[in-house]
Scaffold this motif. Structure first.
Motif, mmCIF file in Angstrom:
data_model
loop_
_atom_site.group_PDB
_atom_site.id
_atom_site.type_symbol
_atom_site.label_atom_id
_atom_site.label_comp_id
_atom_site.label_asym_id
_atom_site.label_seq_id
_atom_site.Cartn_x
_atom_site.Cartn_y
_atom_site.Cartn_z
ATOM 1 N N MET A 80 11.029 22.430 -29.223
ATOM 2 C CA MET A 80 10.242 21.617 -28.235
ATOM 3 C C MET A 80 9.969 21.443 -28.095
ATOM 4 O O MET A 80 9.233 20.794 -26.915
ATOM 5 C CB MET A 80 8.705 23.055 -29.507
ATOM 6 N N ASP A 81 10.177 20.081 -28.831
ATOM 7 C CA ASP A 81 9.674 18.823 -28.302
ATOM 8 C C ASP A 81 10.908 18.318 -26.121
ATOM 9 O O ASP A 81 10.934 17.701 -25.605
ATOM 10 C CB ASP A 81 10.513 17.767 -28.845
ATOM 11 N N ASP A 82 12.194 18.723 -26.109
ATOM 12 C CA ASP A 82 12.691 19.228 -24.907
ATOM 13 C C ASP A 82 11.307 19.801 -23.676
ATOM 14 O O ASP A 82 11.807 19.487 -22.823
ATOM 15 C CB ASP A 82 13.854 20.158 -25.077
ATOM 16 N N VAL A 83 10.566 20.592 -24.514
ATOM 17 C CA VAL A 83 9.924 21.805 -23.485
ATOM 18 C C VAL A 83 8.765 20.200 -22.749
ATOM 19 O O VAL A 83 8.428 20.145 -21.185
ATOM 20 C CB VAL A 83 9.883 23.041 -24.239
ATOM 21 N N PHE A 84 8.239 20.011 -24.412
ATOM 22 C CA PHE A 84 7.168 18.896 -23.452
ATOM 23 C C PHE A 84 7.823 17.725 -22.953
ATOM 24 O O PHE A 84 7.335 17.341 -21.866
ATOM 25 C CB PHE A 84 7.178 18.351 -25.035
ATOM 26 N N GLN A 85 9.352 17.362 -22.555
ATOM 27 C CA GLN A 85 9.214 16.196 -22.195
ATOM 28 C C GLN A 85 9.914 16.633 -20.694
ATOM 29 O O GLN A 85 9.518 15.957 -19.843
ATOM 30 C CB GLN A 85 10.646 15.878 -23.618
ATOM 31 N N LYS A 86 9.775 17.919 -20.893
ATOM 32 C CA LYS A 86 9.827 18.471 -19.715
ATOM 33 C C LYS A 86 8.754 18.867 -18.318
ATOM 34 O O LYS A 86 9.100 18.642 -17.111
ATOM 35 C CB LYS A 86 11.013 19.738 -19.027
ATOM 36 N N LEU A 87 7.678 18.748 -18.918
ATOM 37 C CA LEU A 87 6.559 18.855 -19.039
ATOM 38 C C LEU A 87 5.858 17.009 -18.339
ATOM 39 O O LEU A 87 5.228 17.474 -17.782
ATOM 40 C CB LEU A 87 5.798 19.482 -19.899
ATOM 41 N N GLU A 88 6.973 15.731 -18.573
ATOM 42 C CA GLU A 88 6.233 15.304 -18.457
ATOM 43 C C GLU A 88 4.733 14.097 -19.128
ATOM 44 O O GLU A 88 3.607 14.779 -18.042
ATOM 45 C CB GLU A 88 6.157 14.936 -16.874
ATOM 46 N N PRO A 89 4.981 13.794 -19.609
ATOM 47 C CA PRO A 89 4.039 13.472 -21.312
ATOM 48 C C PRO A 89 3.137 12.768 -20.222
ATOM 49 O O PRO A 89 1.835 12.820 -20.271
ATOM 50 C CB PRO A 89 4.317 13.066 -21.892
ATOM 51 N N GLU A 90 3.752 11.668 -19.725
ATOM 52 C CA GLU A 90 2.535 10.662 -18.557
ATOM 53 C C GLU A 90 2.475 10.904 -18.171
ATOM 54 O O GLU A 90 0.783 10.767 -17.445
ATOM 55 C CB GLU A 90 3.946 9.512 -17.911
ATOM 56 N N ILE A 91 2.339 12.652 -17.125
ATOM 57 C CA ILE A 91 1.253 13.622 -16.247
ATOM 58 C C ILE A 91 0.378 13.782 -16.877
ATOM 59 O O ILE A 91 -1.105 14.043 -17.002
ATOM 60 C CB ILE A 91 1.763 15.137 -15.396
ATOM 61 N N ILE A 92 0.672 14.589 -18.380
ATOM 62 C CA ILE A 92 -0.088 15.320 -18.955
ATOM 63 C C ILE A 92 -1.536 14.471 -19.682
ATOM 64 O O ILE A 92 -2.925 14.393 -18.891
ATOM 65 C CB ILE A 92 0.334 15.503 -20.665
ATOM 66 N N THR A 93 -0.605 12.895 -19.471
ATOM 67 C CA THR A 93 -1.760 11.743 -20.272
ATOM 68 C C THR A 93 -2.769 11.643 -19.022
ATOM 69 O O THR A 93 -3.694 10.796 -18.779
ATOM 70 C CB THR A 93 -0.907 10.397 -20.562
ATOM 71 N N GLU A 94 -2.010 10.986 -17.338
ATOM 72 C CA GLU A 94 -2.931 10.655 -16.133
ATOM 73 C C GLU A 94 -4.072 12.301 -16.210
ATOM 74 O O GLU A 94 -5.044 11.645 -15.856
ATOM 75 C CB GLU A 94 -1.860 11.211 -15.411
ATOM 76 N N GLN A 95 -3.241 13.149 -16.291
ATOM 77 C CA GLN A 95 -4.660 14.449 -15.925
ATOM 78 C C GLN A 95 -5.647 14.473 -17.444
ATOM 79 O O GLN A 95 -6.875 14.333 -16.861
ATOM 80 C CB GLN A 95 -3.714 15.732 -16.486
ATOM 81 N N ILE A 96 -5.550 14.401 -18.262
ATOM 82 C CA ILE A 96 -6.017 13.914 -19.788
ATOM 83 C C ILE A 96 -7.328 12.644 -19.731
ATOM 84 O O ILE A 96 -8.819 13.157 -19.043
ATOM 85 C CB ILE A 96 -5.746 13.443 -20.366
ATOM 86 N N ILE A 97 -6.854 11.390 -18.769
ATOM 87 C CA ILE A 97 -7.822 10.636 -18.623
ATOM 88 C C ILE A 97 -8.148 10.603 -17.466
ATOM 89 O O ILE A 97 -9.533 10.521 -16.825
ATOM 90 C CB ILE A 97 -6.435 9.388 -18.364
ATOM 91 N N SER A 98 -7.928 11.358 -16.110
ATOM 92 C CA SER A 98 -9.000 11.263 -15.159
ATOM 93 C C SER A 98 -9.679 12.381 -15.054
ATOM 94 O O SER A 98 -10.972 12.043 -14.584
ATOM 95 C CB SER A 98 -7.665 12.221 -13.718
ATOM 96 N N GLN A 99 -9.711 13.590 -16.389
ATOM 97 C CA GLN A 99 -10.918 13.654 -16.195
ATOM 98 C C GLN A 99 -11.891 13.389 -17.444
ATOM 99 O O GLN A 99 -13.037 14.204 -16.974
ATOM 100 C CB GLN A 99 -10.646 15.284 -16.658
ATOM 101 N N ILE A 100 -11.280 12.562 -18.140
ATOM 102 C CA ILE A 100 -12.180 12.504 -19.319
ATOM 103 C C ILE A 100 -12.855 11.052 -19.207
ATOM 104 O O ILE A 100 -13.897 10.645 -19.215
ATOM 105 C CB ILE A 100 -11.489 12.815 -20.914
ATOM 106 N N GLU A 101 -12.543 10.322 -18.064
ATOM 107 C CA GLU A 101 -12.593 8.947 -18.408
ATOM 108 C C GLU A 101 -14.115 8.818 -18.088
ATOM 109 O O GLU A 101 -15.090 8.241 -17.959
ATOM 110 C CB GLU A 101 -11.794 8.023 -17.516
ATOM 111 N N PRO A 102 -14.298 9.765 -16.933
ATOM 112 C CA PRO A 102 -15.765 9.483 -15.783
ATOM 113 C C PRO A 102 -17.136 9.976 -16.948
ATOM 114 O O PRO A 102 -17.546 9.394 -16.246
ATOM 115 C CB PRO A 102 -15.010 10.418 -14.580
#
Length: 408
Positions: A80-102
């Motif tokens: 499943m790590d292969d699938v996760f890497q295709k989802l681009e973890p850095e984009i997932i991280t940016e999404q979480i931060i952009s929604q939570i930080e404000p």
């Protein structure tokens, strides 16, 4: 036979007998049309259990079909790590931060007013600002570590089969829509082929009727037409499994012939409707392995207070050891509660669904024709005989009506 034919034309009865193939064609078309409808509808059981009633084959078998699909396609993803890497973890991280930080300050206020409302109201604004500032500097770094560990542990945090099966069990209409979109050409062929096969059987019926003229022949032929047209249509869709040549023409089951196209459509719908980042996150936080997920969240959030230096000391002095423990617990609970929120973003889910769809489609296209057939057909096979018998029964009933209207 010659005398019968002569008598037939002398008395203009040929018009009556010409209706036999037409009626047989209508029987074939009608029984196949009904078989397709009964495959999909009704979504919920209608009738009186356990002996009288019906529920569409697909909605009734939705969970079983989903289980088969997962076993034979999605589990082929391997790590499943292969699938996760295709989802681009850095984009997932940016999404979480952009929604939570404000909303960090809002979350802190909620926690403090729930745990220590009087203290929080009386703290100097400078102390509050330091708390806010500390959280703003810590949270993004913690989220990066959290997402990275989730990626490493993804296979042990998400039960894909549970996600897939439970969702389709709750919403069988979704599986109906998936099959209608994926197999619309094949289901359309089943209905049209009933007309053609029925007409051919009707043509065979005429000389036999002229020879014997037995009343029982019409319902018997009606049964054979209804049963056989359904059987032929289903087999033309799934047989032959592998391409075969005959007189210079290549033949293969219609559904199998469209393996690439079907794989793309199937994967797109599954990725957009079921295997979304939002649903996967929800299963991680609230599903079978939620304790493990929560432990990882707490592992990364706990240091926000523990490493707060002077802020930790102030908190312990003002609210005491038990109050401080309560704050940590409240912080962990808040982190778990808001962990799903960043993924309630339709556009974000849609952008990531394309990645999942592509991965799934590649796996389905790589299946052999036999494996591909076994993804979708097994759950149908249990019902095929019943559908064919229903078609035969309706054909027999139509044969009786045929005799009453034409020969009675």
């Amino acid at each position: 036979m010659e005398q019968q034919l002569s008598h037939l034309f002398e008395n203009n009865q040929w018009i009556t007998f010409a209706l036999l193939p037409l009626v047989a064609a209508l029987i074939g078309w009608g029984t196949n049309w009904l078989a397709v409808k009964m495959t999909f509808y009704p979504i919920q059981f209608r009738g009186f259990r356990p002996f009288w009633g019906w529920q569409g084959v697909i909605p009734r078998k939705a969970d079983k079909m989903a289980s088969i699909v997962v076993d034979r396609t999605i589990t082929r993803f391997g790590n499943m790590d292969d699938v996760f890497q295709k989802l681009e973890p850095e984009i997932i991280t940016e999404q979480i931060i952009s929604q939570i930080e404000p909303r960090i300050e809002e979350y802190i206020d909620e926690i403090m007013y729930e745990q220590q409302a009087v203290l929080w109201d009386n703290l100097p604004i400078t102390i509050k600002k330091k708390v806010y500032q500390w959280a703003h500097t810590q949270i993004p770094r913690r989220i990066e570590g959290l997402v990275a560990e989730f990626g490493e542990e993804l296979g042990s945090l998400i039960d894909i089969k549970e996600l897939f099966v439970d969702e389709l069990k709750k919403h069988p209409e979704l599986m109906v829509r998936i099959f209608q979109e994926v197999g619309h050409k094949e289901f359309g062929f089943i209905v049209k082929s009933g007309l053609m096969f029925g007409f051919l059987f009707g043509c065979m019926q005429v000389p036999l009727w002229l020879q014997y003229e037995q009343t029982w022949m019409l319902p018997v032929f009606g049964f054979l037409v209804g049963f056989t047209t359904n059987w032929l249509a289903l087999n033309v869709i799934f047989r032959p499994v592998y391409p075969r040549s005959f007189l210079g023409f290549s033949f293969q089951g219609l559904f199998l012939k469209r393996q690439d196209e079907v794989s793309e459509v199937w994967s797109r719908i599954i990725a957009e409707e079921l295997l979304t980042v939002e649903r996967a996150t929800h299963v991680m936080v609230y599903g079978r392995y939620s304790d493990r997920t929560r432990a990882i969240i707490q592992k990364h959030i706990r240091p926000v207070l523990d490493q707060a230096g002077i802020l930790k000391l102030v908190a312990q002095l003002t609210v005491g050891a038990s109050g401080y423990v309560g704050l940590k617990r409240a912080l962990n609970e808040k982190a778990v509660a808001v962990s799903v929120e960043p993924f309630n973003d339709v556009s974000f889910n849609k952008s990531r669904s394309g990645v999942v769809a592509e991965a799934m489609s590649d796996r389905m296209k790589a299946l052999s024709p036999l494996e591909f057939q076994n993804v979708l057909r097994p759950a149908f096979q249990e019902e095929e005989l019943q559908l064919m018998l229903i078609g035969g029964g309706l054909g027999a009933l139509t044969g009786v009506v045929q005799w009453l209207l034409i020969f009675s």
